[in-house]
Scaffold this active site. Structure first.
Site, PDB file in Angstrom:
ATOM      1  N   THR A 210      28.550 -28.877  55.684  1.00 12.23           N
ATOM      2  CA  THR A 210      29.135 -29.086  57.016  1.00 12.23           C
ATOM      3  C   THR A 210      29.254 -27.764  57.759  1.00 12.23           C
ATOM      4  O   THR A 210      28.913 -26.703  57.243  1.00 12.23           O
ATOM      5  CB  THR A 210      30.543 -29.711  56.907  1.00 12.23           C
ATOM      6  OG1 THR A 210      31.469 -28.705  56.464  1.00 12.23           O
ATOM      7  CG2 THR A 210      30.562 -30.871  55.922  1.00 12.23           C
TER       8      THR A 210
ATOM      9  N   LYS B 114      26.191 -14.333  61.531  1.00 10.90           N
ATOM     10  CA  LYS B 114      25.159 -13.982  60.549  1.00 10.90           C
ATOM     11  C   LYS B 114      25.045 -12.474  60.344  1.00 10.90           C
ATOM     12  O   LYS B 114      24.969 -11.996  59.206  1.00 10.90           O
ATOM     13  CB  LYS B 114      23.815 -14.562  60.974  1.00 10.90           C
ATOM     14  CG  LYS B 114      23.756 -16.077  60.906  1.00 10.90           C
ATOM     15  CD  LYS B 114      22.422 -16.618  61.416  1.00 10.90           C
ATOM     16  CE  LYS B 114      22.382 -18.145  61.342  1.00 10.90           C
ATOM     17  NZ  LYS B 114      21.115 -18.696  61.850  1.00 10.90           N
TER      18      LYS B 114
END
Length: 815
Positions: free
Chosen positions: A555, A682
């Site tokens: 998720t 990221k």
């Protein structure tokens, strides 16, 4: 002559008695048979329960007595023809009348003596043997009923049975020399003491009865029929992969039975050892199965470890203090007190410093032992030389057993390492000088996991079972389940990994199956599942307490990522494509890493950056090998790369974004991707993996979207605002095209600082000509100062993300 013993499970119903008769008739074709019978299944428990109830003046014992009388009378009516029933019905009723009188006496006196307990508990074997003898007579087989109480002489001392072998052997040899028959029926378990008072041989004593008779008559072997195929490598009810052993030695059998193997009553071996009489454990319901042969030698076994067993009903007693150090005779006093109280010590361990002694005793004797020891050492406790005895509950003993263990090095290390890797804490350890047994005390809740872990380590073809609990079964999760199903045989055959999915969940429903979910029908099972609950999901995973458990999060939920610490703290590994946890406050990120190390769990998130590309793994390997990261440049958003690769101003920008969303390249909320937050997370993760303690707000972001669109509350409103801003997007594209450049959303880390934003990239740049949703990362390091190490490939999409999660799962399997 054969001697056969049939346990209560073999005699639980009239149908089973008929099956037993067929087995006996097959043996009678070859030679004379002595058959020893237990009580009908469950009867002995009822006999003792009724005595306890009567002693407490609880009249419910009468209902149990009536139920048992009815059961025996119905067995007579089903097994024996009507014309032959009257005599045996009268005998059965007579036995129950005697029982009723005994229980009435206990009720009136409000007292249950050991003598009465032994008398009443032996009625089951007498009743079953009388009925079975009459049944065989109805089959045309003359049998001689032999009352074992006239043969076996014993003394019971606090559950310890002492057989008078001189008198017993004399009685048995005289009886069988004077009474010749082809078939003898013998009730097990019962005996008499030296004064002629009825007694018993202890629970499981029917095995002992058969062994005593075999020893007295010098028979070749004893055949014990039960409901399983012999003695197993472990308890098959707890370890599904356990299998029966063909051959074991007397000593191994003694260790296994002492440590809880229910198939054999430990004293059974005593009369057989010196005469080298074999014991054959057979299955009444699979008579052709070879079962287990117990003999003097187990050399036919090729494994170092013969079996794994455990004892549940124990407690630990610990005594410690400086007053024990260097005091001669302290241990003697300690164990002498236990001896005087008739308390058996199951396990002993003592620190070499002499500062503590730890023992395991039967659970129901622990309080008695503590009271006796505290009283005996009252003076030392008063002067604080030693502490009062402490009792530790909810513990069990697991043990490795095998004659050949002493010939093999490293078994203890393998045992403790296997347990430790699954976060099974060892409370105490004991190993005999014979090295035939290595025992460890662990928490009772960990027994099943420990037995399966050790069985996998020592008995199974080198393979490893991974137990997955998956939340998020949308695009990525469903692809992962497809891949797991497709690769099931490959994983088992090539990598020796047995991967089971035990739970699946989405935001609405969750479904658990402890035997493993059928991956062909997981969607149907989930629809029929229970309401999803994150707390309950974790609770169930924890209660399963399975080895090599892995929580898989597919998720983008911050609520679910908040549970990672709970899973890791319970030695449950976490594999996730959810970036929120690793991009959370640095303190939380570091805490998750520390929990994984502390509790021996894996925390893997390769798909946080670059989906299935080995970006984080490559970075970790560079750092682990001693290289130093100088700069990282990257295109890290497959969704943004897809958008700008496909946008050429001929079609509206919002339409390209819609396509990216439909094809699964963006998060469900595309603003996460287009705002640059996803890319910022990221590069933050890569910065932290490089050793920097950065926060998300430290990442400089250059937004190309308007504040109004970034703050829109719904996807519909967001796309509406994108459509209105088309002129700005077209202008950005045309500016780049006019200078022969492409638009790329670039992340950069250098000199401890990170930034993300839209940049124009020339044709010669490594970022140029990235197709589709490709990602690319340039690692500039001490070893790659000019020509960077490049990782490039598809960086978005359900398939590649699922494959990256799959790869992390395999990494755990290969640990």
């Amino acid at each position: 002559m054969y001697i056969l013993k049939f346990g209560g499970s073999s005699l639980a119903t009239p149908e089973r008695v008929k099956l037993v008769a067929k087995t006996i008739q097959e043996h009678l074709k070859k030679d004379a048979v002595i058959s020893v019978f237990s009580a009908f299944g469950g009867v002995t428990n009822d006999l003792l329960l009724m005595a306890e109830l009567a002693a407490r003046e609880d009249l419910s014992y009468k209902e149990i007595l009536e139920k048992n009388e009815k059961r025996h009378l119905e067995a007579v009516r089903e097994l024996i023809p009507v014309t032959a029933q009257s005599g045996i019905l009268s005998q059965v009723k007579n036995q129950f009348n005697r029982l009723e009188t005994l229980y009435e006496g206990v009720y009136l006196l409000n007292e249950l003596s050991d003598k009465t307990r032994h008398v009443v508990s032996g009625f089951g074997e007498i009743l079953s043997s009388l009925i079975i003898a009459e049944y065989f007579k109805s089959l045309g087989l003359d049998s001689l009923f032999t009352d074992t109480r006239e043969l076996i002489v014993c003394k019971n001392n606090n559950e310890k049975v002492l057989v008078n072998y001189q008198a017993t052997n004399r009685n048995i040899t005289e009886f069988f020399s004077e009474n010749k028959a082809d078939f003898y029926i013998v009730p097990g378990f019962v005996a008499k003491n030296d004064h002629g008072v009825p007694s018993t041989l202890g629970r499981g004593g029917s095995d002992f009865t058969a062994a005593i008779i075999a020893g007295a008559l010098d028979l070749d072997k004893v055949l014990i029929y039960t409901d399983v195929n012999g003695m197993f490598t472990a308890n098959p009810n707890l370890v599904p992969q356990a299998y029966s052993l063909k051959n074991i030695s007397y000593e191994e059998a003694m260790e296994l039975s002492h440590f809880g193997a229910k198939v054999l009553y430990p004293p059974t071996l005593q009369p057989l050892l010196d005469k080298n009489i074999e014991i054959h454990i057979r299955n009444t319901f699979e008579p052709d199965h070879p079962g287990t042969v117990i003999s003097k030698s187990s050399k036919k076994n090729f494994r170092w470890v013969t079996g794994i067993t455990h004892i549940d009903a124990i407690k630990l007693l610990n005594i410690e203090g400086s007053g024990m150090v260097g005091i001669p005779g302290f241990s003697k006093r300690f164990f002498e007190i236990l001896f005087q109280e008739h308390i058996n010590v199951v396990l002993i361990t003592q620190a070499s410093s002499e500062h503590s002694i730890c023992i395991a005793v039967k659970a129901d004797e622990a309080e008695k032992a503590k009271e006796a020891l505290d009283e005996a050492f009252e003076a030392e406790i008063a002067f604080k030389k030693i502490k009062p005895v402490e009792i530790e509950e909810n513990v069990s003993i697991v043990a490795l057993v095998g004659d050949r263990m002493k010939s093999h090095h490293g078994l203890s290390g393998k045992m403790f390492s296997a347990l430790g890797n699954n976060n099974i804490n060892i409370r105490a350890i004991a190993q005999g000088s014979s090295e035939r047994n290595i025992s460890a005390v662990i928490a009772k809740k960990d027994v099943t996991k420990a037995l399966n872990t050790l069985h996998e380590q020592f008995f199974e073809v080198p393979s490893k079972e991974l137990n997955l609990f998956i939340t998020g079964v949308g695009n990525v999760g469903s692809k992962l389940l497809d891949q797991l199903k497709k690769q099931e045989n490959y994983l088992l055959e090539k990598l020796r990994l047995k991967v089971r999915v035990l739970a699946v969940s989405n935001s609405r429903k969750m479904y658990f199956d402890e035997d493993g979910i059928d991956l062909e029908n997981w969607e149907k099972a989930l629809i029929e599942g229970e309401t999803a609950d994150k707390k309950e999901f974790f609770k169930r995973v924890k209660e399963f307490n399975l080895r090599n458990s892995i929580f898989v999060d597919n998720t983008a939920s911050s609520e679910i990522s908040n549970w990672y610490k709970e899973y890791l703290a319970n030695s449950i590994s976490v594999v996730t494509c959810n970036k929120i946890a690793c991009a959370d406050a640095y303190e939380n990120y570091a805490n998750l890493q520390n929990l994984a190390r502390e509790y021996g769990a894996s925390f893997l998130y390769e798909t946080n950056v670059g989906a299935g590309l080995p970006i984080i793994d490559t970075l970790q390997n560079l750092i682990a090998s001693g290289d130093q990261i100088r700069k990282i440049q990257a295109v890290l958003s497959g969704s943004l790369n897809f958008v700008f690769n496909n946008y050429d101003a001929s079609s509206p920008f919002y339409k390209v974004v819609e396509t990216a969303m439909k094809e699964g390249y963006t998060e469900p909320d595309p603003k996460i991707d287009l705002s640059g937050v996803d890319v910022a997370r990221k590069i933050l993760i890569l910065a932290r993996e490089s050793g920097l303690e950065l926060e998300l707000e430290d990442i400089e972001r250059d937004n190309f979207l308007s504040e109004e669109s970034l703050n829109s509350e719904t996807n519909e409103k967001f796309f509406e605002l994108l459509e209105k801003g088309e002129s700005e997007f077209k202008k950005m594209y045309e500016d780049a095209a006019s200078s022969d450049s492409e638009l790329k959303y670039v992340a950069q880390l250098e000199n401890g600082k990170a930034k993300v934003g839209l940049q124009k990239v020339g044709e010669q740049h490594p970022f140029a000509n990235l197709s589709g949703s490709d990602n690319i990362v340039l690692f500039f390091t001490d070893r790659y100062p000019e020509q960077p190490l490049i990782v490039k490939g598809a960086g978005a999409g359900a398939d590649v993300t699922a494959s990256g999660i799959f790869a992390d799962i395999i990494r755990i399997g290969k640990k």
